[in-house]
Design a protein around this motif. Structure first.
Motif, mmCIF file in Angstrom:
data_model
loop_
_atom_site.group_PDB
_atom_site.id
_atom_site.type_symbol
_atom_site.label_atom_id
_atom_site.label_comp_id
_atom_site.label_asym_id
_atom_site.label_seq_id
_atom_site.Cartn_x
_atom_site.Cartn_y
_atom_site.Cartn_z
ATOM 1 N N LEU A 128 42.800 49.514 38.470
ATOM 2 C CA LEU A 128 43.051 49.488 37.028
ATOM 3 C C LEU A 128 42.322 50.609 36.297
ATOM 4 O O LEU A 128 42.812 51.110 35.280
ATOM 5 N N PHE A 129 41.153 51.001 36.799
ATOM 6 C CA PHE A 129 40.364 52.038 36.134
ATOM 7 C C PHE A 129 39.916 53.078 37.174
ATOM 8 O O PHE A 129 38.728 53.168 37.512
ATOM 9 N N PRO A 130 40.859 53.868 37.681
ATOM 10 C CA PRO A 130 40.543 54.808 38.766
ATOM 11 C C PRO A 130 39.538 55.890 38.396
ATOM 12 O O PRO A 130 38.802 56.369 39.260
ATOM 13 N N ASN A 131 39.495 56.272 37.140
ATOM 14 C CA ASN A 131 38.609 57.370 36.725
ATOM 15 C C ASN A 131 37.464 56.900 35.826
ATOM 16 O O ASN A 131 36.790 57.721 35.214
ATOM 17 N N ALA A 132 37.277 55.596 35.749
ATOM 18 C CA ALA A 132 36.273 55.042 34.834
ATOM 19 C C ALA A 132 34.898 54.966 35.494
ATOM 20 O O ALA A 132 34.751 55.096 36.714
ATOM 21 N N THR A 133 33.902 54.746 34.662
ATOM 22 C CA THR A 133 32.536 54.577 35.160
ATOM 23 C C THR A 133 32.371 53.185 35.761
ATOM 24 O O THR A 133 33.195 52.288 35.549
ATOM 25 N N ALA A 134 31.292 53.025 36.497
ATOM 26 C CA ALA A 134 30.995 51.718 37.086
ATOM 27 C C ALA A 134 30.820 50.662 36.000
ATOM 28 O O ALA A 134 31.264 49.521 36.150
ATOM 29 N N ALA A 135 30.186 51.050 34.904
ATOM 30 C CA ALA A 135 29.955 50.100 33.811
ATOM 31 C C ALA A 135 31.273 49.602 33.231
ATOM 32 O O ALA A 135 31.419 48.416 32.915
ATOM 33 N N THR A 136 32.244 50.513 33.079
ATOM 34 C CA THR A 136 33.551 50.118 32.545
ATOM 35 C C THR A 136 34.266 49.185 33.502
ATOM 36 O O THR A 136 34.856 48.173 33.085
ATOM 37 N N ARG A 137 34.237 49.490 34.784
ATOM 38 C CA ARG A 137 34.874 48.613 35.768
ATOM 39 C C ARG A 137 34.241 47.230 35.769
ATOM 40 O O ARG A 137 34.935 46.215 35.885
ATOM 41 N N ASN A 138 32.922 47.179 35.660
ATOM 42 C CA ASN A 138 32.236 45.886 35.600
ATOM 43 C C ASN A 138 32.643 45.102 34.369
ATOM 44 O O ASN A 138 32.973 43.914 34.433
ATOM 45 N N ARG A 139 32.612 45.790 33.219
ATOM 46 C CA ARG A 139 32.833 45.129 31.929
ATOM 47 C C ARG A 139 34.288 44.694 31.740
ATOM 48 O O ARG A 139 34.551 43.610 31.208
ATOM 49 N N HIS A 140 35.232 45.533 32.153
ATOM 50 C CA HIS A 140 36.641 45.265 31.882
ATOM 51 C C HIS A 140 37.345 44.439 32.956
ATOM 52 O O HIS A 140 38.384 43.850 32.680
ATOM 53 N N VAL A 141 36.789 44.413 34.169
ATOM 54 C CA VAL A 141 37.485 43.712 35.249
ATOM 55 C C VAL A 141 36.624 42.632 35.895
ATOM 56 O O VAL A 141 36.987 41.449 35.882
ATOM 57 N N ILE A 142 35.487 43.026 36.454
ATOM 58 C CA ILE A 142 34.695 42.061 37.219
ATOM 59 C C ILE A 142 34.201 40.911 36.355
ATOM 60 O O ILE A 142 34.370 39.732 36.698
#
Length: 315
Positions: free
Chosen positions: A104-118
């Motif tokens: 969903l967020f191939p170019n995003a930061t780790a923080a964004t992946r954590n916040r928006h998905v995990i």
């Protein structure tokens, strides 16, 4: 009783009984063969849920509905529901959640992946788990490299106010002295401000609750200097969004000769200043609207670069 189908208008519906529970619904199709197949699959799922437990048939879409019915936040959910759809909860594992974040967020930061998905995916599943509908899920987050952000100081705020219009200066002062987020500050109406008690009602968008914040005298004065019709339903600060305020916000830096800092640096400055004045993290969290005192301590508890502070031990 096995499921049977019947016509209602042009659409086939199904009805039947599973373990004494009478069930009925629409197949949402006018094609008889497709309707029979849908009814059979529905019957099979219901029997599986009856025999193996509700967790065996619970889908992500259903779990999300339960989550929202409990008045939980809908932030970031649209993309998740579109991704998981009717995926059975039992097949969503920690690894697949992390993979979803990458997809969903191939170019995003780790923080964004954590916040928006995990975080939201885990919250939805664990809410269902609290209802005994499935097992709890624990997902390891992507490691985030924390960068120490610079907070504003009271001196910075004073220079900003001296070189900005009354609305913008009051907004800056408001965020620094109440700890309000920019979205919360811009949502304050005059009916939320009580000058006689020196209080303001802040609707905390991120945590979904409200709090009353104290208005120091200097902030009361700043608010009083705002030109406004003071209608109860009117916004205190004239900006419709953080984006409309940003161009004016940035222009002040050069005029005031101060370092460019973000809106959030004001909230950051509130926490940092309070901690350095000796206010404990629990109280700071309560006054600034943070849920976790630990978050306040780890995020805003900057070390002071003064080796002579050890003298205070024997003062």
């Amino acid at each position: 009783m096995p499921f049977t189908i019947y016509l209602r208008g042009k659409i086939w519906h199904y009805q039947g009984t599973i373990a004494g529970r009478r069930l009925r619904g629409s197949t949402r199709t006018s094609d008889k063969e497709r309707a029979q197949r849908i009814a059979a699959e529905k019957e099979a799922r219901e029997w599986k849920g009856e025999l193996d437990g509700p967790g065996s048939i619970l889908t992500f879409s259903q779990a999300t509905t339960l989550y929202l019915d409990a008045q939980k936040s809908d932030r970031f959910l649209l993309r998740l529901v579109s991704y998981w759809k009717d995926t059975p909860i039992r097949s969503i594992k920690a690894g697949s959640v992390r993979q979803a974040a990458i997809v969903l967020f191939p170019n995003a930061t780790a923080a964004t992946r954590n916040r928006h998905v995990i975080v939201p995916t885990q919250a939805i599943i664990n809410h269902a788990a609290d209802m005994d509908l499935c097992p709890h899920l624990k997902v390891r987050r992507f490691p985030v490299e924390r960068k120490e952000k610079e907070p504003v100081t009271w001196e910075w705020v004073q220079k900003f106010m001296a070189h900005s219009n009354p609305h913008l200066g009051a907004l800056c002062c408001f965020m620094f002295l109440t700890g309000a987020r920019i979205s919360e500050a811009l949502s304050v109406h005059w009916e939320d401000v009580d000058f006689s008690e020196g209080k303001v009602l802040i609707r905390q968008t991120k945590v979904g609750s409200e709090r009353k914040a104290h208005l120091p005298a200097v902030l009361v004065a700043a608010l009083a200097n705002i030109e406004s019709n003071r209608e109860p339903i009117s916004k205190v600060f004239k900006y419709s969004s953080l984006h409309t305020a940003r161009p004016q916000w940035r222009k002040v830096f050069k005029r005031a000769g101060i370092k460019p800092l973000s809106y959030h640096a004001c909230r950051h400055g509130f926490a940092t200043a309070m901690l350095r004045k000796g206010i404990d993290p629990i109280t700071v969290a309560k006054l600034g609207g943070w849920k976790s005192a630990q978050h306040v301590f780890t995020t805003y508890g900057h070390a002071m670069n003064d080796e002579t502070l050890t003298d205070r031990i024997v003062d």
